[in-house]
Every structure is written in structure tokens, then in C-alpha cells.
Write a protein that holds these residues in place. Structure first.
Motif, PDB file in Angstrom:
ATOM      1  N   VAL A 199     -53.910  -4.236   5.126  1.00 38.09           N
ATOM      2  CA  VAL A 199     -53.608  -2.804   4.980  1.00 38.09           C
ATOM      3  C   VAL A 199     -53.154  -2.236   6.319  1.00 38.09           C
ATOM      4  O   VAL A 199     -52.170  -1.500   6.412  1.00 38.09           O
ATOM      5  N   GLU A 200     -53.862  -2.596   7.390  1.00 37.95           N
ATOM      6  CA  GLU A 200     -53.486  -2.125   8.727  1.00 37.95           C
ATOM      7  C   GLU A 200     -52.091  -2.614   9.104  1.00 37.95           C
ATOM      8  O   GLU A 200     -51.329  -1.887   9.774  1.00 37.95           O
ATOM      9  N   GLN A 201     -51.714  -3.780   8.648  1.00 38.83           N
ATOM     10  CA  GLN A 201     -50.391  -4.336   8.944  1.00 38.83           C
ATOM     11  C   GLN A 201     -49.304  -3.788   8.020  1.00 38.83           C
ATOM     12  O   GLN A 201     -48.125  -4.087   8.219  1.00 38.83           O
ATOM     13  N   GLY A 202     -49.683  -3.029   7.011  1.00 45.49           N
ATOM     14  CA  GLY A 202     -48.707  -2.462   6.082  1.00 45.49           C
ATOM     15  C   GLY A 202     -48.249  -3.423   5.007  1.00 45.49           C
ATOM     16  O   GLY A 202     -47.267  -3.153   4.304  1.00 45.49           O
ATOM     17  N   VAL A 203     -48.945  -4.533   4.841  1.00 44.20           N
ATOM     18  CA  VAL A 203     -48.564  -5.530   3.838  1.00 44.20           C
ATOM     19  C   VAL A 203     -48.968  -5.094   2.442  1.00 44.20           C
ATOM     20  O   VAL A 203     -48.309  -5.405   1.452  1.00 44.20           O
ATOM     21  N   VAL A 204     -50.069  -4.363   2.352  1.00 49.67           N
ATOM     22  CA  VAL A 204     -50.636  -3.987   1.070  1.00 49.67           C
ATOM     23  C   VAL A 204     -51.324  -2.646   1.221  1.00 49.67           C
ATOM     24  O   VAL A 204     -51.663  -2.238   2.340  1.00 49.67           O
ATOM     25  N   ALA A 205     -51.518  -1.936   0.121  1.00 49.12           N
ATOM     26  CA  ALA A 205     -52.267  -0.689   0.115  1.00 49.12           C
ATOM     27  C   ALA A 205     -53.318  -0.746  -0.985  1.00 49.12           C
ATOM     28  O   ALA A 205     -53.143  -1.442  -1.994  1.00 49.12           O
ATOM     29  N   LEU A 206     -54.407  -0.019  -0.808  1.00 52.00           N
ATOM     30  CA  LEU A 206     -55.479  -0.071  -1.787  1.00 52.00           C
ATOM     31  C   LEU A 206     -55.045   0.433  -3.155  1.00 52.00           C
ATOM     32  O   LEU A 206     -55.554  -0.022  -4.180  1.00 52.00           O
ATOM     33  N   ASP A 207     -54.094   1.362  -3.201  1.00 50.67           N
ATOM     34  CA  ASP A 207     -53.675   1.903  -4.494  1.00 50.67           C
ATOM     35  C   ASP A 207     -52.488   1.152  -5.101  1.00 50.67           C
ATOM     36  O   ASP A 207     -51.932   1.583  -6.115  1.00 50.67           O
ATOM     37  N   ASP A 208     -52.102   0.035  -4.497  1.00 53.81           N
ATOM     38  CA  ASP A 208     -51.047  -0.778  -5.108  1.00 53.81           C
ATOM     39  C   ASP A 208     -51.487  -1.221  -6.496  1.00 53.81           C
ATOM     40  O   ASP A 208     -52.604  -1.710  -6.691  1.00 53.81           O
ATOM     41  N   TRP A 339     -70.679  -8.351  13.091  1.00 52.33           N
ATOM     42  CA  TRP A 339     -70.406  -7.532  14.267  1.00 52.33           C
ATOM     43  C   TRP A 339     -69.029  -6.885  14.174  1.00 52.33           C
ATOM     44  O   TRP A 339     -68.847  -5.723  14.563  1.00 52.33           O
ATOM     45  N   PHE A 340     -68.059  -7.599  13.643  1.00 57.77           N
ATOM     46  CA  PHE A 340     -66.717  -7.044  13.417  1.00 57.77           C
ATOM     47  C   PHE A 340     -66.802  -5.856  12.467  1.00 57.77           C
ATOM     48  O   PHE A 340     -66.166  -4.815  12.695  1.00 57.77           O
ATOM     49  N   ALA A 341     -67.594  -5.984  11.389  1.00 57.44           N
ATOM     50  CA  ALA A 341     -67.759  -4.877  10.450  1.00 57.44           C
ATOM     51  C   ALA A 341     -68.455  -3.702  11.119  1.00 57.44           C
ATOM     52  O   ALA A 341     -68.073  -2.538  10.925  1.00 57.44           O
ATOM     53  N   LEU A 342     -69.488  -3.978  11.924  1.00 56.34           N
ATOM     54  CA  LEU A 342     -70.205  -2.899  12.611  1.00 56.34           C
ATOM     55  C   LEU A 342     -69.280  -2.149  13.561  1.00 56.34           C
ATOM     56  O   LEU A 342     -69.419  -0.931  13.758  1.00 56.34           O
ATOM     57  N   GLY A 345     -63.880  -2.897  12.740  1.00 56.34           N
ATOM     58  CA  GLY A 345     -62.643  -3.638  12.825  1.00 56.34           C
ATOM     59  C   GLY A 345     -61.974  -3.659  14.173  1.00 56.34           C
ATOM     60  O   GLY A 345     -60.795  -4.022  14.268  1.00 56.34           O
ATOM     61  N   VAL A 346     -62.685  -3.292  15.239  1.00 57.16           N
ATOM     62  CA  VAL A 346     -62.145  -3.420  16.600  1.00 57.16           C
ATOM     63  C   VAL A 346     -62.694  -4.711  17.190  1.00 57.16           C
ATOM     64  O   VAL A 346     -63.905  -4.945  17.186  1.00 57.16           O
ATOM     65  N   TRP A 347     -61.803  -5.554  17.714  1.00 52.65           N
ATOM     66  CA  TRP A 347     -62.203  -6.869  18.224  1.00 52.65           C
ATOM     67  C   TRP A 347     -61.422  -7.165  19.493  1.00 52.65           C
ATOM     68  O   TRP A 347     -60.200  -7.104  19.508  1.00 52.65           O
ATOM     69  N   GLY A 348     -62.135  -7.434  20.561  1.00 53.63           N
ATOM     70  CA  GLY A 348     -61.465  -7.701  21.829  1.00 53.63           C
ATOM     71  C   GLY A 348     -60.602  -6.550  22.285  1.00 53.63           C
ATOM     72  O   GLY A 348     -59.558  -6.755  22.919  1.00 53.63           O
ATOM     73  N   TRP A 357     -62.166   2.100   7.985  1.00 52.67           N
ATOM     74  CA  TRP A 357     -62.165   1.148   6.874  1.00 52.67           C
ATOM     75  C   TRP A 357     -63.572   0.856   6.367  1.00 52.67           C
ATOM     76  O   TRP A 357     -63.814   0.819   5.159  1.00 52.67           O
ATOM     77  N   MET A 358     -64.519   0.683   7.269  1.00 53.20           N
ATOM     78  CA  MET A 358     -65.859   0.346   6.820  1.00 53.20           C
ATOM     79  C   MET A 358     -66.528   1.535   6.138  1.00 53.20           C
ATOM     80  O   MET A 358     -67.281   1.351   5.175  1.00 53.20           O
ATOM     81  N   ALA A 359     -66.259   2.746   6.593  1.00 56.65           N
ATOM     82  CA  ALA A 359     -66.807   3.914   5.895  1.00 56.65           C
ATOM     83  C   ALA A 359     -66.308   3.947   4.464  1.00 56.65           C
ATOM     84  O   ALA A 359     -67.067   4.216   3.520  1.00 56.65           O
TER      85      ALA A 359
END
Length: 446
Positions: A199-208, A339-342, A345-348, A357-359
């Protein structure tokens, strides 16, 4: 002579009748027999070739078929039959992709290499001893139980992460920090993260919607979010029994996505939440086709960016990642998922998931009916739809991934805490020990 001929004819007739009866019973029972041999072949292949263990029989649940199983080979293929002759199943090992049930070796392409450097937990030193944390972990292993109860509890690994630091860790005999373990349906929560990356990359959307070209009926209204929230409305039965969709999908279908897509609607999309491994595997089939990455989709999009070097999501024979059930990873790599979920979605220092997204993933599913209260967008929440808490002992913001046989990644954002529990617990109630573990770890760190 005439009597002898007649006797021979009677015996021959009886033999034909018995063979026909046996054949009829075998054909009638063949799907469930193939489920047994398919489970055994896949299990033996993966335990040996993915996890690097030599005891696959210890991962077989109690079943009347087990004494009659004949399992041979080491992934090239691993074969399983009944009595060496019946219900033949093969599992093939492919480096980077794990084991796949198929009549012939599947063509899965090249697996994206994964470097461990992006994951801070991979090479972290073992945590310093902490008496209180160690005592909490000991209880999760059943050290205070009788031997039989401790064996039934079956804890195999516990990892505790606090504010991004490894503060607790222990493994059962035969397991260590480098032993991948099967997360079963925790893979569904990983799929939610994978979808978020796309979704972040624009490949797909939740309402597709209109996700399959052959869906020209009410199934055209099924959205990506419906598949994540288990509200597709597709006919399903998650019971592991003769002729049910889940056993057919996992052990009889070489193209699992096509099989699930062929099922009719039993509810209007979005109205009823019904737990279904089919929904999640179908979603990955759609995502793999849309990206063109096939079996390599999870590695390219999620596992490699996080540095989950032990992680494998096994595909079916068509190359669809079995995103409902088949992710193997070390407990440290499972902790990285939590930890990624907590971190939303920010990593490095890089945002891989859409902000918030997690909310959204933890927002309750607004279905009229549910068979899985508290299951949001493929993550489970402590608050239940009626306002009560699933685990009153734990903070309200607790959420978690859950898998068969007692697999858990439990995340408590208000405490900066991730707790992983892995094990083989087909019978005993493991939940009290997990809740106690998290509760006591919070007290120890407080």
C-alpha cells in the motif's frame, strides 16, 4: 472336480468383493488419508530442511494414522505414504522457499538473498541474567509444573524485547537462537504487514475490489481489506476434517489461490467475519500476481528489508506464498516482526508502512457477526467488541499475532515490549502461562 471349481469360483468372487469393498472404502477415505500423508511429508521436509532438526515425528499431533505412516527422503522429495503404498504425497525443498507439496518439483524461480544486518536482534549478544525476568520465563517453560504437564505445555522458545533491546531469552533442548520455528497463523499478521508495504508503495489499496477477472457476481465486491479482516463472505470451514476447505486447500490443491477463488459466497462481503485461512492465501495469490514476484513476493517486499535472514514463507506448487500458515523464522526474527509493528512500520529510519497503518490494523472489524471476536485486520486486540478485555491482567493496548499450537507474538506499545512464545502445544492450555509471562515481565521491568 466340479466341487473344487465351484469352491475356487466362490473364493475368487469373495476376493473380488473384498477388493472392491476395500477400494471403495479407500476412495471414500482418500481425502483424509492424503491430508495425513500430506501433513507428514510437509512436516518432515520442513523440520529437517528448514529448521535443521532431525526429529520431525515430534511435531506430529496424535492421530490414529501416525503408526502407519511411512516417511522417507530429505526434501528431494520427502515422501509419505500409508503402509508404504497408499495415499502417496511428496514435499520438495527449494532453498529460500522451504517445502512445497507437489507431484513434481515446483519451478519457483530464484529466492532474493536476505542479509541479516538490517535486523538488530539477529547477532545481538545473549541478554544478561535478570532474576525476575528469568523467573517469569521459567514459569512459561513450566519449570514449576510436573514433568508430564511441562511436556504438554511444550514451550520451545521465549524472547523478550524491551525498548528495542533483547532482555530475555531461553530455548528448549534441541532448539537455539538459530532454529527457525513455524508460526502457523501468525503468518496472517505478517501478511497484514506485507500488504501495508505494498500500500505504501502504491501497488495496492485496501478498497481495491474486482480482484479476480472471473468474479462477475457478488464476489466482485470483495476488497483487499475484506480478505485481511476475514469478511470476504466466501464459503469456508476451518475445521481440520474430511472434505473441509482448509484440509483440501493445504493438502490436495496445487494452486491454493485458484481453489479459494472458486468458492461461492455464503455472506455478502463485509457483513460477517468468518475465520478463514483461505482468505489470506487468496490475498497473497492476488498480490503475487499483481507484483509479478510470485513465490519471492514476501522476501522482496518484507523479509529482506527487515533483515529476517532465517524467515521463509513456503509457497504452493503454483508459486503462491501460503500466507495463511507457512512462515518459519527464529524467535528473534519473530520478535523483529513484533518490533516492526510496534514502530508502526519504521525500520532503520525508513518508513515502510503507511503512517497509522497499525492503528488501522487494530481498529475493530465492523461486521454484523463474528466467530473470532477481537480479530481486527489480521492482528488480535486485547479489547473485545463488547468493551471487555480479553486479558484484563495486561494493558489495554496489548495486541498480538497468534498461531496453532501456542505460537504468540505479544506487543504492548505502552511498555515498549515485545514477547515471543513458541512451542508445540496441541493439547494443554498454554494461554495462562503466556499472560502470566507478559504480566510478570512488565512487573520486573517496571
Amino acid at each position: 472336480m466340479r466341487l473344487l471349481r465351484r469352491a475356487v469360483s466362490v473364493v475368487a468372487l469373495l476376493a473380488v468383493v473384498l477388493i472392491a469393498a476395500f477400494t471403495g472404502v479407500y476412495l471414500w477415505q482418500q481425502p483424509i488419508l492424503l491430508t495425513g500423508t500430506g501433513y507428514a511429508a510437509h512436516n518432515a521436509c520442513a523440520v529437517t530442511e528448514v529448521a535443521g532438526r532431525d526429529d520431525p515425528a515430534t511435531d506430529l499431533p496424535e492421530n490414529p494414522l501416525v503408526p502407519y505412516l511411512d516417511v522417507r527422503g530429505a526434501g528431494g522429495p520427502t515422501t509419505a505414504t500409508l503402509l508404504g503404498q497408499l495415499a502417496h504425497q511428496r514435499a520438495w525443498f527449494t532453498e529460500g522457499f522451504g517445502c512445497t507439496l507437489a507431484d513434481h518439483r515446483p519451478e519457483l524461480g530464484e529466492a532474493t538473498p536476505i542479509e541479516a544486518g538490517a535486523n538488530p536482534f539477529t547477532d545481538a549478544p545473549a541478554p544478561d541474567a535478570d532474576p525476575e525476568i528469568d523467573a517469569a520465563i521459567a514459569a512459561a517453560f513450566g519449570d514449576d509444573l510436573a514433568e508430564a504437564d511441562r511436556a504438554a505445555l511444550g514451550t520451545r522458545g521465549v524472547v523478550v524485547v524491551k525498548d528495542g533491546e533483547l532482555v530475555g531469552e531461553r530455548y528448549a533442548d534441541g532448539f537455539d537462537a538459530e532454529t527457525p520455528q513455524l508460526g502457523w497463523s501468525m503468518t496472517k499478521s505478517v501478511t497484514s504487514l506485507l500488504t501495508g508495504v505494498l500500500v505504501e508503495q502504491g501497488v495496492v489499496a485496501l478498497d481495491d475490489d474486482r480482484l479476480r477477472p472471473e468474479w462477475t457476481d457478488g464476489r466482485a465486491d470483495i476488497t483487499v481489506e475484506d480478505l485481511l479482516r476475514q469478511t470476504s463472505g466466501l464459503e469456508w470451514d476451518e475445521t481440520y476434517d474430511l472434505g473441509t476447505p482448509i484440509t483440501r486447500m493445504l493438502y490436495l490443491e496445487e494452486d491454493m489461490g485458484d481453489y479459494v477463488a472458486s468458492l461461492p459466497l455464503e455472506h455478502d462481503p463485509g457483513t460477517v467475519q468468518e475465520y478463514s485461512s483461505g482468505n489470506t492465501t487468496l490475498l497473497c495469490d492476488i498480490l503475487a500476481e499483481r507484483t509479478g514476484l510470485g513465490a519471492d513476493l514476501p522476501r522482496q517486499a518484507l523479509l529482506a528489508p527487515l533483515g529476517l535472514s532465517s524467515a521463509v514463507i513456503e509457497p504452493d506448487a503454483s508459486g503462491t506464498p501460503v500466507c495463511s500458515s507457512y512462515m518459519w523464522a527464529t524467535p528473534r526474527d519473530w520478535a523483529a516482526i513484533g518490533w516492526f509493528a510496534l514502530q508502526d512500520g519504521v525500520w532503520g529510519g525508513e518508513r515502510l508502512l503507511p503512517e497509522g497503518w497499525m492503528a488501522q490494523s487494530l481498529t475493530p472489524t465492523g461486521a454484523e457477526e463474528t466467530d473470532d471476536p477481537g480479530n481486527a485486520m489480521s492482528w488480535r486486540t486485547n479489547p473485545l467488541p463488547d468493551g471487555s478485555l480479553r486479558w484484563p491482567e495486561l494493558p489495554e493496548d496489548t495486541f498480538y499475532a497468534s498461531g496453532h499450537d501456542g505460537q504468540k507474538v505479544i506487543v504492548v506499545p505502552s511498555e515498549g515490549l515485545v514477547v515471543v512464545r513458541m512451542g508445540f502445544t496441541p493439547e494443554a492450555d498454554h494461554t495462562p502461562s503466556e499472560v502470566r509471562l507478559v504480566d510478570e515481565v512488565i512487573a520486573a521491568l517496571g
